[in-house]
Motif scaffolding. Structure first.
Motif, PDB file in Angstrom:
ATOM      1  N   ALA A  17       0.710  -1.073  -0.045  1.00  0.00           N
ATOM      2  CA  ALA A  17       0.109   0.156   0.041  1.00  0.00           C
ATOM      3  C   ALA A  17       0.743   1.059  -0.081  1.00  0.00           C
ATOM      4  N   LEU A  18       1.955   1.227   0.786  1.00  0.00           N
ATOM      5  CA  LEU A  18       2.753   2.354   0.928  1.00  0.00           C
ATOM      6  C   LEU A  18       3.606   2.451  -0.452  1.00  0.00           C
ATOM      7  N   GLN A  19       3.815   1.502  -1.274  1.00  0.00           N
ATOM      8  CA  GLN A  19       4.478   1.610  -2.486  1.00  0.00           C
ATOM      9  C   GLN A  19       3.701   2.103  -3.306  1.00  0.00           C
ATOM     10  N   ARG A  20       2.457   1.890  -3.502  1.00  0.00           N
ATOM     11  CA  ARG A  20       1.510   2.233  -4.386  1.00  0.00           C
ATOM     12  C   ARG A  20       1.183   3.944  -4.100  1.00  0.00           C
ATOM     13  N   GLN A  21       1.270   3.915  -2.796  1.00  0.00           N
ATOM     14  CA  GLN A  21       1.124   5.438  -2.533  1.00  0.00           C
ATOM     15  C   GLN A  21       2.268   6.197  -3.023  1.00  0.00           C
ATOM     16  N   ARG A  22       3.546   5.824  -2.722  1.00  0.00           N
ATOM     17  CA  ARG A  22       4.622   6.336  -3.163  1.00  0.00           C
ATOM     18  C   ARG A  22       4.767   6.568  -4.669  1.00  0.00           C
ATOM     19  N   ASP A  23       4.423   5.655  -5.401  1.00  0.00           N
ATOM     20  CA  ASP A  23       4.561   5.615  -6.923  1.00  0.00           C
ATOM     21  C   ASP A  23       3.481   6.767  -7.165  1.00  0.00           C
ATOM     22  N   PHE A  24       2.409   6.756  -6.660  1.00  0.00           N
ATOM     23  CA  PHE A  24       1.313   7.617  -7.230  1.00  0.00           C
ATOM     24  C   PHE A  24       1.946   9.139  -6.899  1.00  0.00           C
ATOM     25  N   VAL A  25       2.438   9.406  -5.546  1.00  0.00           N
ATOM     26  CA  VAL A  25       2.981  10.832  -5.370  1.00  0.00           C
ATOM     27  C   VAL A  25       4.221  10.995  -6.566  1.00  0.00           C
ATOM     28  N   HIS A  26       5.141  10.072  -6.490  1.00  0.00           N
ATOM     29  CA  HIS A  26       6.219  10.475  -7.457  1.00  0.00           C
ATOM     30  C   HIS A  26       5.775  10.651  -8.859  1.00  0.00           C
ATOM     31  N   ASN A  27       4.745   9.626  -9.348  1.00  0.00           N
ATOM     32  CA  ASN A  27       4.348  10.029 -10.689  1.00  0.00           C
ATOM     33  C   ASN A  27       3.575  11.229 -10.999  1.00  0.00           C
ATOM     34  N   ALA A  28       2.665  11.724 -10.165  1.00  0.00           N
ATOM     35  CA  ALA A  28       1.970  12.844 -10.180  1.00  0.00           C
ATOM     36  C   ALA A  28       2.405  13.950  -9.961  1.00  0.00           C
ATOM     37  N   SER A  29       3.595  14.090  -9.426  1.00  0.00           N
ATOM     38  CA  SER A  29       4.428  15.405  -9.012  1.00  0.00           C
ATOM     39  C   SER A  29       5.042  15.330 -10.451  1.00  0.00           C
ATOM     40  N   HIS A  30       5.884  14.245 -10.892  1.00  0.00           N
ATOM     41  CA  HIS A  30       6.634  14.603 -11.996  1.00  0.00           C
ATOM     42  C   HIS A  30       5.646  14.816 -13.135  1.00  0.00           C
ATOM     43  N   GLU A  31       4.466  14.296 -13.473  1.00  0.00           N
ATOM     44  CA  GLU A  31       3.747  14.595 -14.608  1.00  0.00           C
ATOM     45  C   GLU A  31       3.132  16.090 -14.528  1.00  0.00           C
ATOM     46  N   LEU A  32       2.783  16.589 -13.118  1.00  0.00           N
ATOM     47  CA  LEU A  32       2.515  17.785 -13.046  1.00  0.00           C
ATOM     48  C   LEU A  32       3.466  18.835 -13.334  1.00  0.00           C
ATOM     49  N   ARG A  33       4.664  18.586 -13.263  1.00  0.00           N
ATOM     50  CA  ARG A  33       5.821  19.680 -13.204  1.00  0.00           C
ATOM     51  C   ARG A  33       5.690  20.337 -14.698  1.00  0.00           C
ATOM     52  N   THR A  34       5.770  19.494 -15.628  1.00  0.00           N
ATOM     53  CA  THR A  34       5.966  19.908 -17.110  1.00  0.00           C
ATOM     54  C   THR A  34       4.666  21.012 -17.303  1.00  0.00           C
ATOM     55  N   PRO A  35       3.376  20.674 -17.116  1.00  0.00           N
ATOM     56  CA  PRO A  35       2.681  21.678 -17.349  1.00  0.00           C
ATOM     57  C   PRO A  35       2.634  23.049 -16.531  1.00  0.00           C
ATOM     58  N   LEU A  36       2.967  22.448 -15.428  1.00  0.00           N
ATOM     59  CA  LEU A  36       2.961  23.995 -14.552  1.00  0.00           C
ATOM     60  C   LEU A  36       4.194  24.710 -15.126  1.00  0.00           C
ATOM     61  N   SER A  37       5.348  24.198 -15.488  1.00  0.00           N
ATOM     62  CA  SER A  37       6.286  25.163 -16.052  1.00  0.00           C
ATOM     63  C   SER A  37       5.943  25.700 -17.419  1.00  0.00           C
ATOM     64  N   ILE A  38       5.224  25.082 -18.080  1.00  0.00           N
ATOM     65  CA  ILE A  38       4.519  25.714 -19.154  1.00  0.00           C
ATOM     66  C   ILE A  38       3.807  26.897 -18.988  1.00  0.00           C
ATOM     67  N   ILE A  39       2.889  26.412 -18.057  1.00  0.00           N
ATOM     68  CA  ILE A  39       2.064  27.716 -17.459  1.00  0.00           C
ATOM     69  C   ILE A  39       2.684  28.675 -16.949  1.00  0.00           C
ATOM     70  N   GLN A  40       3.695  28.525 -16.016  1.00  0.00           N
ATOM     71  CA  GLN A  40       4.341  29.589 -15.570  1.00  0.00           C
ATOM     72  C   GLN A  40       5.293  30.335 -16.403  1.00  0.00           C
ATOM     73  N   THR A  41       5.924  29.943 -17.336  1.00  0.00           N
ATOM     74  CA  THR A  41       6.688  30.463 -18.551  1.00  0.00           C
ATOM     75  C   THR A  41       5.560  31.375 -19.543  1.00  0.00           C
ATOM     76  N   SER A  42       4.429  30.809 -19.744  1.00  0.00           N
ATOM     77  CA  SER A  42       3.637  31.660 -20.433  1.00  0.00           C
ATOM     78  C   SER A  42       2.868  32.959 -19.725  1.00  0.00           C
ATOM     79  N   LEU A  43       2.742  32.634 -18.303  1.00  0.00           N
ATOM     80  CA  LEU A  43       2.125  33.774 -17.666  1.00  0.00           C
ATOM     81  C   LEU A  43       3.550  34.761 -17.341  1.00  0.00           C
ATOM     82  N   GLU A  44       4.612  34.414 -17.271  1.00  0.00           N
ATOM     83  CA  GLU A  44       5.697  35.332 -17.268  1.00  0.00           C
ATOM     84  C   GLU A  44       5.985  36.240 -18.335  1.00  0.00           C
ATOM     85  N   LEU A  45       5.595  35.609 -19.567  1.00  0.00           N
ATOM     86  CA  LEU A  45       5.904  36.395 -20.859  1.00  0.00           C
ATOM     87  C   LEU A  45       4.502  37.215 -20.810  1.00  0.00           C
TER      88      LEU A  45
END
Length: 432
Positions: A206-234
């Motif tokens: 159960a902890l492994q599944r939770q850890r995998d989800f946290v790691h994968n979710a944070s990794h997948e969300l970082r790219t779109p957030l970087s794009i949004i941040q760059t667009s807003l700064e421009l």
């Protein structure tokens, strides 16, 4: 109130501790059951031997219930022995004189001089009675039975039976039980380890599944957030009026989400226990100044001042990335909660013997005494409705301190001072 050394452990040590606790509970239960079994067995064993001894005495008494013995007792003859050295049964007249002795030999016989004092345990009773006394290192069973002659009480018959056999047998039983308990204890450890490992396995999954989800979710969300941040700064460069205000607000939320993802990724690393620290010597004063400079805008928006008293240079042996993250957490926490009634933050660093001490303090509302023991818990927030956070900062700070084998203290007096003190140990000479 001062809280010192919060107990914060990664996932693997926590699971290992849980497994040790399960093994300990199993062994304690086994020892209690083994002890209870031995006590019951020993009690039943002693009871059976006592019953056997009393039956032997009763057989002797039946043989003594004859006319000759009763006549001797009635006439109160003077004492005459049937054995010069040993005696196990003797007859006592109603007057209290020992008038006859018989050596039938139940149990281990005793020298006559050790038998005669047993007479003092004679009870003036008209029914059979038994008493256990100690003579030296042995226990002795004494039985007394009244004698009657034509309805007239004429005396007693008294027998002694050594319980030495019972004591020897009990010691043998005890040694045997210890040997068996030792063998069973080893088997119990193996069995407890297997059972505990099997019981913990679903928790690990159960902890492994939770850890995998946290790691994968944070990794997948970082790219779109970087794009949004760059667009807003421009867009921020050409925006004016309400549009600029909207973009500024959106950027704050993006920064907030980015920090959350950083915390979540670090959380996954923390739980996995696989993060290796990159220890090296560096000037802590320079890192502290860089972190302070990164908070200039936040301090200005919060209308707070930050004063630093740093020893320069001050070399420290630690992981630079985690050291910087620790400072960010403590200063950000001071800004966040220092606004509630205070306006000043102080950061200090100094060398104290074999350690480097870092202090971060503010004069805000402080931490209520009832909550000071919980502030290092994961996802705990002292004022959820007032704070804009996710309850991971101080938990991660405590984890960083734990990874460096350092110590963290918190001292808080409401509306006077809240101070976090971290002490990093310096390596002994010759280590690197």
């Amino acid at each position: 109130m001062t809280i010192k050394n919060p107990h914060v452990l990664p996932e693997q040590p926590l699971l290992a501790r849980l497994q040790r606790n399960l093994i300990g509970i199993f062994l304690i239960s086994f020892l209690l059951l083994d002890g209870l079994t031995f006590a019951v067995t020993d009690t039943l064993f002693r009871h059976d031997l006592l019953v056997h001894a009393k039956q032997n005495m009763s057989q002797i008494w039946q043989k003594q219930q004859d006319d000759e013995t009763q006549e001797i007792l009635r006439d109160d003859f003077s004492f005459r022995r049937t054995s010069d050295n040993f005696i196990t049964t003797w007859d006592i007249a109603a007057s209290g004189h020992i008038v006859q002795s018989v050596a039938y030999g139940p149990g281990i016989p005793f020298p006559l001089k050790n038998i005669l004092p047993f007479y003092a345990h004679l009870k003036p009773t008209h029914h059979a009675s038994f008493v256990i006394i100690k003579r030296g290192s042995l226990q002795i069973l004494i039985g007394t039975d009244p004698l009657w002659h034509h309805g007239r009480f004429v005396g007693w018959i008294q027998s002694v039976y050594s319980l030495g056999e019972m004591q020897i047998a009990s010691r043998v039983l005890g040694k045997t039980s210890l040997i068996v308990a030792g063998i069973m204890g080893v088997l119990a450890v193996v069995l407890a380890y297997g059972l505990s490992k099997r019981n913990i396995m679903p928790i690990k999954h159960a902890l492994q599944r939770q850890r995998d989800f946290v790691h994968n979710a944070s990794h997948e969300l970082r790219t779109p957030l970087s794009i949004i941040q760059t667009s807003l700064e421009l867009a921020q460069e050409d925006a004016q009026g309400e549009v600029k205000s909207f973009i500024d607000s959106s950027l704050l939320e993006v920064h907030y989400l980015t920090r959350l993802l950083t915390h979540l990724q670090r959380l996954a690393q923390q739980d996995s226990g696989i993060l290796a620290l990159d220890y090296q010597w560096f000037n802590s004063a320079s890192v502290i100044e860089d972190v302070i400079n990164s908070f200039r805008d936040s301090l200005q928006q919060a209308q707070m001042t930050l004063t630093s008293h740093l020893t320069k240079p001050l070399m420290i042996y630690a992981d630079p990335t985690l050291f910087k993250e620790l400072l960010i957490i403590l200063i950000d926490n001071a800004i966040k909660y220092g606004q509630q009634g205070g306006n000043q933050i102080v950061v200090e660093s100094q060398a104290t013997g074999r350690s480097i001490r870092i202090k971060v303090s503010d004069n805000g509302a402080g931490i209520p005494p009832a909550l000071q023991t919980r502030i290092f818990e994961r996802f705990f927030r002292a004022s959820p409705q007032k704070s804009h956070g996710f309850g991971l900062g101080l938990s991660m700070a405590a984890w960083i301190v734990h990874m460096h084998q350092a110590h963290i203290h918190v001292h808080s007096e409401p509306y006077q001072q809240t101070m976090f003190v971290v002490e990093f140990p310096l390596p002994r000479s010759g280590s690197s």
